[in-house]
Design a protein around this motif. Structure first.
Motif, PDB file in Angstrom:
ATOM      1  N   PHE A  23       0.857  -1.179   0.000  1.00  0.00           N
ATOM      2  CA  PHE A  23       0.000   0.000   0.000  1.00  0.00           C
ATOM      3  C   PHE A  23       0.898   1.236   0.000  1.00  0.00           C
ATOM      4  N   ARG A  24       0.580   2.208  -0.871  1.00  0.00           N
ATOM      5  CA  ARG A  24       1.335   3.465  -0.945  1.00  0.00           C
ATOM      6  C   ARG A  24       0.418   4.640  -0.623  1.00  0.00           C
ATOM      7  N   HIS A  54     -10.393  -3.226  11.843  1.00  0.00           N
ATOM      8  CA  HIS A  54      -9.661  -2.861  13.054  1.00  0.00           C
ATOM      9  C   HIS A  54      -9.197  -1.404  12.924  1.00  0.00           C
ATOM     10  N   PRO A  55      -9.163  -0.643  14.021  1.00  0.00           N
ATOM     11  CA  PRO A  55      -8.783   0.775  13.922  1.00  0.00           C
ATOM     12  C   PRO A  55      -7.455   1.007  13.214  1.00  0.00           C
ATOM     13  N   ARG A  56      -6.457   0.161  13.469  1.00  0.00           N
ATOM     14  CA  ARG A  56      -5.164   0.345  12.812  1.00  0.00           C
ATOM     15  C   ARG A  56      -5.278   0.073  11.317  1.00  0.00           C
ATOM     16  N   MET A  60      -4.798   2.650   8.149  1.00  0.00           N
ATOM     17  CA  MET A  60      -3.892   2.362   7.036  1.00  0.00           C
ATOM     18  C   MET A  60      -4.584   2.544   5.685  1.00  0.00           C
ATOM     19  N   VAL A  61      -5.776   1.962   5.526  1.00  0.00           N
ATOM     20  CA  VAL A  61      -6.436   2.010   4.215  1.00  0.00           C
ATOM     21  C   VAL A  61      -6.918   3.419   3.882  1.00  0.00           C
ATOM     22  N   THR A  62      -7.205   4.243   4.892  1.00  0.00           N
ATOM     23  CA  THR A  62      -7.609   5.620   4.612  1.00  0.00           C
ATOM     24  C   THR A  62      -6.409   6.530   4.372  1.00  0.00           C
ATOM     25  N   ARG A  92       5.458   2.457   7.656  1.00  0.00           N
ATOM     26  CA  ARG A  92       5.038   2.981   8.962  1.00  0.00           C
ATOM     27  C   ARG A  92       3.974   2.122   9.628  1.00  0.00           C
ATOM     28  N   PHE A  93       3.210   1.356   8.856  1.00  0.00           N
ATOM     29  CA  PHE A  93       2.151   0.555   9.444  1.00  0.00           C
ATOM     30  C   PHE A  93       2.564  -0.908   9.667  1.00  0.00           C
ATOM     31  N   ASN A  94       3.783  -1.250   9.337  1.00  0.00           N
ATOM     32  CA  ASN A  94       4.284  -2.596   9.627  1.00  0.00           C
ATOM     33  C   ASN A  94       4.962  -2.625  10.983  1.00  0.00           C
ATOM     34  N   VAL A  95       4.973  -3.811  11.590  1.00  0.00           N
ATOM     35  CA  VAL A  95       5.771  -3.998  12.797  1.00  0.00           C
ATOM     36  C   VAL A  95       7.236  -3.823  12.431  1.00  0.00           C
ATOM     37  N   LYS A  96       7.955  -2.967  13.192  1.00  0.00           N
ATOM     38  CA  LYS A  96       9.340  -2.672  12.857  1.00  0.00           C
ATOM     39  C   LYS A  96      10.272  -3.759  13.385  1.00  0.00           C
TER      40      LYS A  96
END
Length: 688
Positions: A23-24, A54-56, A60-62, A92-96
Motif C-alpha cells: 500500500f502506498r 480494526h482501527p489500525r 492504514m487504508v484511509t 510505517r504501518f508494519n511492525v518494525k
C-alpha cells in the motif's frame, strides 16, 4: 483522508495466487507490506465497510492512495519477499524489526556448565553451537517449543536459573515437563549435557535414530501395559515429526550441504546461501556487495566461502559445498575447507538431478535479491537528491546541504535542561556524529538562551579545531568548551579520524520558530561565522523560518525536502528527550546518603534494611546508627549531619484521590528515597 473505494482494483484484476502486496500513500511512499496465500481473498478484506475494520487497519487504508502486488510461485517466496520489502521500505504501518542487521540463529551454549537453548544474533561465540540462520525469530521459538517435549534442555536466563536454585523451585517449564530443571538438581550436569548433545544431533539432521528409539520405547511400554508412558512417547514422536515437517525435504539422500549462488552485473553482485542438513533446508542467508575491481564469478565464490567459513570449524562446515563456478585454482580452497572441517570437503558445481534443480532455486533468490537491492538503491538516491535540491532552492542556498545539523532543547518545567545535536549526511542519519549538551550557563527555562548557548559551544569547538590545523588564526575564538557530552568515544589526534566537532554543516536546523532561529544566527554572528545557513522548523504548521524574515517559507506538503526536514527535526527531538529522561531518572534516584564520604552501596543498603526507611533513619540517634554492622561512630556522626542538612522529601501523593501517602518499609528507590505514586510527568509537568 482517502476513500478506499477510490483506488480499489477492479473485479478480476487481482490474481488468485500467492504474492506480496504494497500500500502506498499519496506521496508514493510505501506504508504497508503484506503477504498472502491468495492475493484476491486477502486484499478483498481491506475493501469492506470501514466500520468492520480494526482501527489500525482502518487508519492504514484511509491513509493509502494505491495498492500494488507481485505474484510469486510459493508461499515461502512470498515470505522472503515480504521480509525483504519491509527492510527496504520501512513501512510505517508494519511492525518494525528492531535489529535487522543480522539473521537470528538457534544457539546452544555448550560452553556453559548447564547448556542453554536460545535465539542469538550478531557475532558467533566460541563454544556455542549454532543452527540456522532463520528468517524470523518466531520460527526458531516454534521449533524449540516442539523439541522441548523430547529434549527438555534449559532455556532460562542466568538470573532466572540462579533464583530458582536459590529458592529450590523451578520455573513453569520445569513444572510442565519442558525443562529437566537442573537448577533444582532433578538431573545432574552430565545428564543435562547429554540432553543438549542429543538436541544438537537432532538439529544437525540425525532424526531417524531418535524416532526409531522412541518408537521402540513406546512399543515396550505398551507391552508392559504402561499406557500413560506409551502415550507420552507417542506425543513426543508426533512433536518430532511436526518439527521435521517445518522444513520440506529437498534432497532425498539426506545430504548435508551448503548451496551458494551468485547474481551479478558490472557493478554489484548478490550472494545467496541455502544451508541443507539431512536433506532439509535449515537456513538461508545472503548479502549484496560492490564489485570494486574486475572479478570473476569463481573469485566471488571464493570470497563468499571465506566469509561463510572463516570462523567456523567442525560440522559447521558441511561435507559438500555446491557453487555456480569453481575458484581458480580450486585445490587450495578445498584444502582450506578441509582444514576448517577436520575432514574432506567436496567443492563442486552440480550438473544434474535434485541438486542442480535446488541450485536453480538458489540462483533465482540471488537474482531477486540483486534486483531488489538495485531498486532500493536507485529509489533512495533519487529521493534523497531531490529532497536536498528542494531544500537548497527553498532556502536559496549556493549548493545542496550535504551535511545538516539539527538542535533541540528539552527540559521538565525548567529542570534538567539539555540539548541534542543530530547529523544527517547525504540525507541519511550519521549517528556516530550525534552529540548531547547540558545547559549550564544559567538556571531555569529559556529555550532561546539555551539555543544560543548550545550553538555557541558547538561552533566554538569547531573554530578551535580549525585553529589547531592552521585554518583559523583568531586567538580570541580559540576558547574550547569540554562540557559537551558525546555519544561516542573520544577521538585522539593520532588515529587518523577527525575530532569531535571538526566538520562544519552547510545547514543548521533548529526546532522552533523565529526566536530560536534568531538566537542561533546571533551565536554564529558573534563567532564571526558567515558561511553556514540557519533555518527553523516550527511544529504547529511545519513552517520553515529564516533569520530576519517576517514570514516563513511554506514548503508544499508533497515536498520531499519538507519530509527530510521533518525527519531531522523529529530525530533531534527523540535524542534530546531520551537524554533528558536519563538525567531525570538519575536525579530521582538520588539520596542524601550519596553525599556521605566513604559510604558505599553495601553500607547504604545495610542502613536502609536496618531502619526500614529514610524517614526512620533521620530520626535515629548516633548510637542507634552505630548498631548497624560496618558503621563506626565517626561515620554515624557524618550520616546524622548529612541527613540533618538535607531537606526531607516531599510526601507521596495519590494523584487519583489527592491523599497523602505514608512511607512504607520496602518502598524505597535505589538511592534510598521512597517511591512515589504517579508517573513523573503527572507530578512535575510535561516534557518539552
Amino acid at each position: 483522508m482517502a476513500d478506499p473505494s477510490s483506488y480499489r482494483p477492479k473485479p478480476g484484476e487481482i490474481p488468485d495466487s500467492p504474492g506480496v502486496y504494497r500500500f502506498r500513500d499519496e506521496h508514493r511512499r510505501v506504508i504497508y507490506v503484506g503477504k498472502a496465500k491468495s492475493l484476491r481473498q486477502r486484499l478483498a478484506n481491506y475493501f469492506q465497510d470501514l466500520a468492520g475494520l480494526h482501527p489500525r487497519t482502518r487508519s492504514m487504508v484511509t491513509t493509502a492512495a494505491s495498492v500494488e502486488w507481485t505474484v510469486v510461485s510459493t508461499e515461502v517466496e512470498a515470505l522472503q519477499l515480504e521480509y525483504s520489502w519491509i527492510k527496504e521500505y520501512d513501512p510505517r504501518f508494519n511492525v518494525k524489526y528492531r535489529d535487522d542487521k543480522s539473521y537470528p540463529y538457534l544457539a546452544v551454549t555448550m560452553n556453559e556448565e548447564y547448556p542453554r537453548v536460545q535465539v542469538m544474533r550478531g557475532h558467533k561465540k566460541k563454544g556455542v553451537r549454532y543452527f540456522g540462520p532463520y528468517a524470523h525469530a518466531w520460527a526458531i521459538r516454534d521449533t524449540v517449543d516442539l523439541l522441548l517435549r523430547v529434549f527438555p534442555v534449559r532455556t532460562c536466563s542466568a538470573g532466572v536459573f540462579k533464583n530458582a536454585a536459590r529458592t529450590g523451585r523451578p520455573c513453569l517449564l520445569g513444572y510442565i515437563g519442558k525443562c529437566s530443571a537442573p537448577c533444582v538438581d532433578r538431573v545432574s550436569a552430565e545428564e543435562h549435557r547429554e540432553l543438549a548433545d542429543e538436541f544438537c544431533d537432532f538439529m544437525t539432521g540425525r532424526t531417524a535414530t531418535y524416532i526409531r528409539r522412541l518408537e521402540k520405547q513406546m512399543g515396550e511400554a505398551a507391552e508392559e501395559m504402561e499406557y500413560e508412558r506409551a502415550a507420552r512417547l507417542r506425543d513426543d514422536i508426533e512433536a518430532l515429526k511436526k518439527a521435521m515437517e517445518k522444513n520440506a525435504v529437498v534432497l532425498a539422500d539426506a545430504t548435508d550441504a551448503d548451496l551458494i549462488a551468485v547474481a551479478e552485473d558490472e557493478l554489484e553482485a548478490a550472494v545467496q546461501i541455502f544451508h541443507v542438513r539431512g536433506g532439509r533446508v535449515r537456513g538461508q542467508r545472503g548479502w549484496v556487495t560492490d564489485k570494486v575491481e574486475e572479478i570473476t564469478t569463481g573469485a566471488l565464490v571464493e570470497h563468499a566461502l571465506q566469509q561463510l567459513y572463516g570462523e567456523e570449524t567442525g560440522d559447521a562446515v558441511p561435507k559438500e559445498v555446491l557453487v555456480p563456478a569453481l575458484p581458480d585454482p580450486v585445490e587450495p580452497v578445498q584444502e582450506w575447507l578441509a582444514g576448517r572441517r577436520g575432514s574432506g570437503v567436496s567443492l563442486r558445481v552440480p550438473q544434474r538431478g535434485d541438486k542442480k534443480a535446488l541450485m536453480e532455486t538458489v540462483q533465482r533468490n540471488a537474482q531477486q535479491a540483486l534486483v531488489l537491492h538495485k531498486t532500493k538503491r536507485a529509489s533512495d538516491l533519487t529521493t534523497r537528491s531531490r529532497a536536498l535540491e528542494e531544500i537548497s532552492d527553498a532556502l536559496e542556498l549556493d549548493s545542496a546541504p550535504l551535511r545538516i545539523e539539527c538542535y533541540d532543547i528539552s527540559h521538565l518545567q525548567g529542570d534538567d535542561v539539555v540539548a541534542s545535536m543530530v547529523v544527517f549526511e547525504d540525507g541519511l542519519a550519521r549517528k556516530s556524529e550525534y552529540r548531547r549538551f547540558q545547559i549550564k550557563g544559567f538556571a531555569g527555562q529559556d529555550d532561546v538562551r539555551s539555543m544560543h548557548e548550545v550553538i555557541t559551544r558547538r561552533f566554538r569547538r569547531y573554530l578551535a579545531e580549525k585553529e589547531k590545523t592552521g585554518e583559523w588564526t583568531d586567538g580570541e575564538n580559540a576558547e574550547t568548551d569540554d562540557t559537551a557530552l558525546t555519544s561516542t568515544n573520544t577521538l585522539t589526534e593520532d588515529d587518523g579520524r577527525p575530532k569531535k566537532f571538526a566538520y562544519p554543516p552547510q545547514l543548521v536546523v533548529v526546532d522552533g520558530g523565529a526566536p530560536q532561529v534568531a538566537a542561533a544566527q546571533r551565536a554564529l554572528d558573534d563567532l564571526g561565522i558567515d558561511d553556514i545557513a540557519v533555518c527553523g522548523l516550527a511544529k504547529r504548521l511545519e513552517e520553515v523560518w529564516l533569520p530576519g524574515d517576517d514570514d516563513p517559507v511554506v514548503l508544499p506538503r508533497t515536498s520531499e525536502g519538507l519530509y527530510l526536514l521533518q525527519r531531522v527535526r523529529d530525530e533531534a527531538h527523540r535524542f534530546a528527550i531520551s537524554y533528558q529522561r536519563t538525567k531525570r531518572s538519575k536525579r530521582f534516584r538520588s539520596s542524601p546518603l550519596d553525599d556521605v564520604p566513604g559510604l558505599g552501596d553495601t553500607r547504604k543498603q545495610a542502613l536502609l534494611k536496618h531502619f526500614g526507611s529514610l524517614k526512620k533513619l533521620r530520626s535515629a540517634t548516633i548510637d542507634q546508627i552505630c548498631e548497624v554492622p560496618g558503621i563506626g561512630r565517626k561515620t554515624a556522626e557524618t550520616i546524622a549531619v548529612a541527613l540533618a542538612q538535607a531537606a526531607p522529601a516531599a510526601p507521596a501523593v495519590n494523584t487519583a484521590t489527592g491523599e497523602i501517602m505514608e512511607e512504607e518499609p520496602g518502598t524505597m528507590g535505589s538511592g534510598g528515597e521512597p517511591v512515589r505514586t504517579g508517573a513523573p510527568d503527572e507530578r512535575r509537568g510535561q516534557e518539552t
